[in-house]
Design a protein around this motif. Structure first.
Motif, PDB file in Angstrom:
ATOM      1  N   GLU A 145      -6.507   3.478  -0.425  1.00  0.00           N
ATOM      2  CA  GLU A 145      -6.608   3.139   0.993  1.00  0.00           C
ATOM      3  C   GLU A 145      -7.679   2.075   1.242  1.00  0.00           C
ATOM      4  O   GLU A 145      -7.460   1.117   1.983  1.00  0.00           O
ATOM      5  CB  GLU A 145      -6.945   4.398   1.809  1.00  0.00           C
ATOM      6  CG  GLU A 145      -5.825   5.429   1.885  1.00  0.00           C
ATOM      7  CD  GLU A 145      -4.759   5.046   2.884  1.00  0.00           C
ATOM      8  OE1 GLU A 145      -4.895   3.994   3.541  1.00  0.00           O
ATOM      9  OE2 GLU A 145      -3.772   5.799   2.999  1.00  0.00           O
ATOM     10  N   SER A 180      -6.775  -1.528  -0.032  1.00  0.00           N
ATOM     11  CA  SER A 180      -5.673  -2.193   0.671  1.00  0.00           C
ATOM     12  C   SER A 180      -6.103  -2.785   1.998  1.00  0.00           C
ATOM     13  O   SER A 180      -5.314  -3.469   2.656  1.00  0.00           O
ATOM     14  CB  SER A 180      -4.530  -1.189   0.905  1.00  0.00           C
ATOM     15  OG  SER A 180      -4.072  -0.660  -0.341  1.00  0.00           O
ATOM     16  N   LYS A 199       0.822  -1.204   0.000  1.00  0.00           N
ATOM     17  CA  LYS A 199       0.000   0.000   0.000  1.00  0.00           C
ATOM     18  C   LYS A 199       0.860   1.260   0.000  1.00  0.00           C
ATOM     19  O   LYS A 199       0.563   2.232  -0.711  1.00  0.00           O
ATOM     20  CB  LYS A 199      -0.920  -0.001   1.225  1.00  0.00           C
ATOM     21  CG  LYS A 199      -1.854   1.205   1.276  1.00  0.00           C
ATOM     22  CD  LYS A 199      -2.705   1.205   2.517  1.00  0.00           C
ATOM     23  CE  LYS A 199      -1.877   1.555   3.730  1.00  0.00           C
ATOM     24  NZ  LYS A 199      -2.721   1.758   4.951  1.00  0.00           N
TER      25      LYS A 199
END
Length: 294
Positions: free
Chosen positions: A290, A293, A217
């Protein structure tokens, strides 16, 4: 005594015509073709005359000298840069956009055209990023390959090989020619996105396997932020280019100070509107990364 002198003078008169014929043979070379004597026309004999002020490649040369060679001129109209302009750099190619007109200082057609080309480039990069990031045949195919070490010209990998996704996170690269295999390996190994050496396939000398590890990420976020930073820098460069033109027009007294201030304010509005759009797209992209992930 008189008879002897007369015979001597007679011999000299007879020798003179013979000498003339000898000179004629020397000055007018005779060629034999099919058993016949052929005397070339006068224009063919001009080459035996003294050199005239003609170009060097038309001047007669002595038999003991070597032939004049023409220097080879290499046309490198490719890639003058060795590599071709691509991406956002190509969006600012001279002649592709309208020119700024000092008679219409509030017309920003040139700026809008450059902004459009820049936006199209980065929207394409963003699309590839969303569709798989590095594990995307288009990303692999965009790598620049230099087939010949002696020639700085580079080509997209997709032009020298076929890219086929395999199972898992593996991509197969099928080179069109054996000579392209090593340059492809070097291009992949030198790439910041992959930085690995593709593996050869034992039973196929033209095939390479590239295994792409998934990005973390943090790596994806870093790539996204770097892309948007470059996007904004391109817009600032477009603004700077037009700002310099405003200053030049004022210096040349084509426009006055008031008109320059008005043009600067309008230009600022155009650039700020684009920056606001980029901020919104970046916020949505980071939020998407975000969430995916988790």
């Amino acid at each position: 005594m008189r008879n002897t002198a007369a015979r001597s003078l007679l011999r000299q008169r007879i020798a003179r015509p013979e000498l003339t014929r000898v000179q004629d043979v020397i000055l007018r070379p005779r060629f034999t073709a099919a058993g016949q004597n052929f005397f070339p026309p006068q224009q063919c004999l001009n080459q035996f005359a003294a050199p005239s002020p003609s170009p060097a490649f038309l001047s007669p040369r002595a038999f003991h000298t070597t032939a004049q060679r023409c220097k080879k001129v290499r046309d490198n109209g490719k890639d003058s840069n060795g590599s071709s302009s691509a991406g956002a750099g190509a969006a600012d190619t001279p002649g592709r956009h309208p020119s700024a007109n000092p008679e219409e200082p509030l017309d920003f057609a040139d700026v809008e055209s450059r902004i459009k080309g820049t936006n199209e480039h980065f929207e394409g990069v963003l699309k590839k990023l969303r569709s798989g990031g590095r594990f995307n045949p288009d990303v692999v195919g965009a790598l620049r390959v230099q087939p010949d070490r002696k020639d700085s010209t580079t080509y997209p990998l997709k032009e020298v090989a076929q890219i086929v996704p395999r199972g898992g996170r593996t991509i197969s690269i099928l080179a069109h020619e054996e000579a392209y295999v090593k340059p492809i390996m070097s291009a992949v190994q030198a790439s910041e996105d992959f930085n690995q050496q593709p593996q050869r396939v034992p039973d196929n000398e033209l095939e390479l396997l590239l295994k792409i590890e998934p990005e973390t990420k943090d790596e994806v976020l870093r790539r996204v932020k770097a892309m948007f930073t470059e996007w904004r820098d391109r817009l600032r460069s477009i603004r700077h280019k037009r700002d310099k033109q405003h200053t030049s027009w004022l210096r040349d007294k084509v426009i006055g100070p008031d008109l320059k201030r008005s043009a600067d304010k309008e230009l600022d509005k155009v650039i700020k509107a684009q920056m606001t759009k980029i901020d919104g797209v970046e916020k949505e992209t980071l939020k998407s990364v975000e969430s995916s992930s988790k």
